[in-house]
Design a protein around this motif. Structure first.
Motif, PDB file in Angstrom:
ATOM      1  N   GLU A 130       0.830  -1.203   0.000  1.00 41.14           N
ATOM      2  CA  GLU A 130       0.000   0.000   0.000  1.00 41.14           C
ATOM      3  C   GLU A 130       0.867   1.257   0.000  1.00 41.14           C
ATOM      4  O   GLU A 130       0.583   2.226  -0.721  1.00 41.14           O
ATOM      5  N   THR A 131       1.935   1.237   0.795  1.00 39.79           N
ATOM      6  CA  THR A 131       2.823   2.401   0.860  1.00 39.79           C
ATOM      7  C   THR A 131       3.486   2.653  -0.484  1.00 39.79           C
ATOM      8  O   THR A 131       3.529   3.796  -0.972  1.00 39.79           O
ATOM      9  N   ALA A 132       4.014   1.592  -1.116  1.00 32.47           N
ATOM     10  CA  ALA A 132       4.697   1.751  -2.402  1.00 32.47           C
ATOM     11  C   ALA A 132       3.757   2.310  -3.459  1.00 32.47           C
ATOM     12  O   ALA A 132       4.110   3.235  -4.202  1.00 32.47           O
ATOM     13  N   LEU A 133       2.542   1.779  -3.525  1.00 36.04           N
ATOM     14  CA  LEU A 133       1.594   2.225  -4.546  1.00 36.04           C
ATOM     15  C   LEU A 133       1.135   3.652  -4.304  1.00 36.04           C
ATOM     16  O   LEU A 133       1.116   4.489  -5.222  1.00 36.04           O
ATOM     17  N   PHE A 134       0.803   3.983  -3.056  1.00 33.42           N
ATOM     18  CA  PHE A 134       0.276   5.318  -2.779  1.00 33.42           C
ATOM     19  C   PHE A 134       1.373   6.378  -2.890  1.00 33.42           C
ATOM     20  O   PHE A 134       1.124   7.487  -3.362  1.00 33.42           O
ATOM     21  N   VAL A 135       2.602   6.039  -2.469  1.00 35.05           N
ATOM     22  CA  VAL A 135       3.703   6.996  -2.603  1.00 35.05           C
ATOM     23  C   VAL A 135       3.989   7.243  -4.076  1.00 35.05           C
ATOM     24  O   VAL A 135       4.204   8.392  -4.498  1.00 35.05           O
ATOM     25  N   TRP A 136       3.991   6.195  -4.886  1.00 32.23           N
ATOM     26  CA  TRP A 136       4.238   6.371  -6.320  1.00 32.23           C
ATOM     27  C   TRP A 136       3.181   7.268  -6.945  1.00 32.23           C
ATOM     28  O   TRP A 136       3.497   8.177  -7.723  1.00 32.23           O
ATOM     29  N   ALA A 137       1.923   7.028  -6.599  1.00 30.79           N
ATOM     30  CA  ALA A 137       0.842   7.862  -7.132  1.00 30.79           C
ATOM     31  C   ALA A 137       0.950   9.290  -6.613  1.00 30.79           C
ATOM     32  O   ALA A 137       0.724  10.257  -7.355  1.00 30.79           O
ATOM     33  N   SER A 138       1.312   9.456  -5.343  1.00 26.47           N
ATOM     34  CA  SER A 138       1.437  10.791  -4.763  1.00 26.47           C
ATOM     35  C   SER A 138       2.595  11.561  -5.374  1.00 26.47           C
ATOM     36  O   SER A 138       2.511  12.783  -5.582  1.00 26.47           O
ATOM     37  N   VAL A 139       3.692  10.881  -5.671  1.00 27.74           N
ATOM     38  CA  VAL A 139       4.837  11.534  -6.306  1.00 27.74           C
ATOM     39  C   VAL A 139       4.457  12.030  -7.689  1.00 27.74           C
ATOM     40  O   VAL A 139       4.791  13.144  -8.094  1.00 27.74           O
ATOM     41  N   ILE A 151      12.635  11.708   0.283  1.00 20.39           N
ATOM     42  CA  ILE A 151      13.105  12.136   1.606  1.00 20.39           C
ATOM     43  C   ILE A 151      11.952  12.176   2.598  1.00 20.39           C
ATOM     44  O   ILE A 151      12.084  11.751   3.746  1.00 20.39           O
ATOM     45  N   GLY A 152      10.792  12.687   2.148  1.00 17.72           N
ATOM     46  CA  GLY A 152       9.623  12.737   3.023  1.00 17.72           C
ATOM     47  C   GLY A 152       9.199  11.362   3.501  1.00 17.72           C
ATOM     48  O   GLY A 152       8.923  11.149   4.687  1.00 17.72           O
ATOM     49  N   VAL A 153       9.137  10.400   2.579  1.00 17.72           N
ATOM     50  CA  VAL A 153       8.733   9.036   2.946  1.00 17.72           C
ATOM     51  C   VAL A 153       9.742   8.421   3.910  1.00 17.72           C
ATOM     52  O   VAL A 153       9.365   7.796   4.919  1.00 17.72           O
ATOM     53  N   LEU A 154      11.041   8.568   3.610  1.00 17.28           N
ATOM     54  CA  LEU A 154      12.070   7.980   4.468  1.00 17.28           C
ATOM     55  C   LEU A 154      12.054   8.587   5.865  1.00 17.28           C
ATOM     56  O   LEU A 154      12.227   7.876   6.866  1.00 17.28           O
ATOM     57  N   LEU A 155      11.825   9.903   5.949  1.00 16.06           N
ATOM     58  CA  LEU A 155      11.726  10.537   7.265  1.00 16.06           C
ATOM     59  C   LEU A 155      10.513  10.021   8.027  1.00 16.06           C
ATOM     60  O   LEU A 155      10.578   9.786   9.246  1.00 16.06           O
ATOM     61  N   GLY A 156       9.391   9.845   7.321  1.00 19.05           N
ATOM     62  CA  GLY A 156       8.193   9.306   7.968  1.00 19.05           C
ATOM     63  C   GLY A 156       8.404   7.892   8.477  1.00 19.05           C
ATOM     64  O   GLY A 156       8.018   7.545   9.603  1.00 19.05           O
ATOM     65  N   ILE A 157       9.045   7.049   7.660  1.00 20.26           N
ATOM     66  CA  ILE A 157       9.310   5.669   8.072  1.00 20.26           C
ATOM     67  C   ILE A 157      10.294   5.640   9.236  1.00 20.26           C
ATOM     68  O   ILE A 157      10.142   4.853  10.189  1.00 20.26           O
TER      69      ILE A 157
END
Length: 290
Positions: A130-139, A151-157
């Motif tokens: 879910e994270t991979a798909l939604f991050v790709w769509a959001s990017v 960077i945003g995703v990595l900081l969140g994780i």
């Protein structure tokens, strides 16, 4: 960047909580020999999620423009559907997630090593995909380049991993139901922007019409290349010249979804004691003879 940080934080925290619950249960019940297959399942889940994200990013580059837009729009809509389901699922199950995972782990322990691997893989892998798909769509929707969203995703994780460790050590206690309520509300807003951008992709792919029918155009007021235009697009996927279809879809998703999400859940205890049942009327005593 903030929207991607929020995605990484929420999805990462869900995965961290799942891992903490599984590991703590095995340690407390003195079944440390089962930790290895659980960590193996978690590692496979992370690898599959990374491979899925790489396939989305590099696999779409070989397509034509129309095919890229059609794929991007379709996957954006699917991502919004999955994230919406996840938000409501966590809202409903946050209070008894621990007991549910304990039950699945007990069943897996009875079945053997393969079941333990599968349990950890499915529990963490769902969050990763879910994270991979939604991050790709959001990017794609945010258009911030390559480094900002990552960077945003990595900081969140990373934040989620720290919080998960503190939860495991017992050093941090927060109201998870309230946390998921607020982050879920913000994710609904982000998802609405991703959905609108996905519809725009389908319009550019000529799958949907109305590409030239603009709802409004405030590009001169909020230039897309200005710092505040970039901020609005990065956080809310804001577009200064959306089409009528985009605005309609955005409103039709955001308003009812937010209302349903913030509505009080049914079946909650009210805290009032139940009214006592009236005493049953027994047979009246026989009248004494005079």
């Amino acid at each position: 960047m903030f929207g991607n940080y929020l995605i990484g934080l929420r999805e990462g925290l869900e995965a961290s909580l799942v891992v903490c619950i599984l590991v703590a249960y095995l340690v407390k019940t003195d079944r440390r020999e089962a930790l290895r297959p659980v960590w193996l399942g978690i590692g496979i889940a992370v690898a599959v999620s990374l491979a899925f994200g790489a396939a989305l990013e590099f696999g779409s580059q070989e397509l034509t423009f129309e095919a890229q837009e059609l794929l991007g729009g379709s996957l954006s809509i699917i991502a919004v559907g999955l994230v919406t389901w996840m938000i409501f699922w966590m809202r409903r199950t946050a209070r008894h997630l621990k007991g549910e995972l304990h039950g699945k782990l007990d069943a897996a322990l009875r079945m053997g090593t393969g079941a333990l691997v599968a349990t950890a893989l499915l529990a963490v892998g769902r969050e990763g995909l879910e994270t991979a798909l939604f991050v790709w769509a959001s990017v794609r929707a945010g258009g911030e380049g390559r480094s900002g969203p990552l960077i945003g995703v990595l900081l969140g994780i990373a934040t989620a991993l720290v919080l998960g460790w503190l939860f495991y050590r017992g050093a941090l206690r927060i109201n998870l139901a309230r946390f998921f309520k607020w982050t879920g509300s913000m994710l609904v807003v982000v998802a609405a922007g991703v959905l609108a951008y996905g519809v725009h992709d389908l319009q550019e792919a000529r799958f949907l019409g109305g590409l030239q029918d603009k709802a409004f155009d405030i590009t001169s007021t909020i230039p897309p290349d200005s710092w505040y235009g970039t901020l609005l697009k990065g956080v809310f996927n804001f577009q200064p010249d959306p089409t009528v279809v985009q605005v309609s879809v955005w409103a039709l998703y955001l308003i009812p979804t937010m209302l349903f999400f913030l509505a009080p859940q049914r079946g909650k205890a009210t805290g009032r004691p139940a009214p006592a049942a009236p005493p049953k009327a027994g047979p009246e005593p026989a009248a004494k003879a005079p």
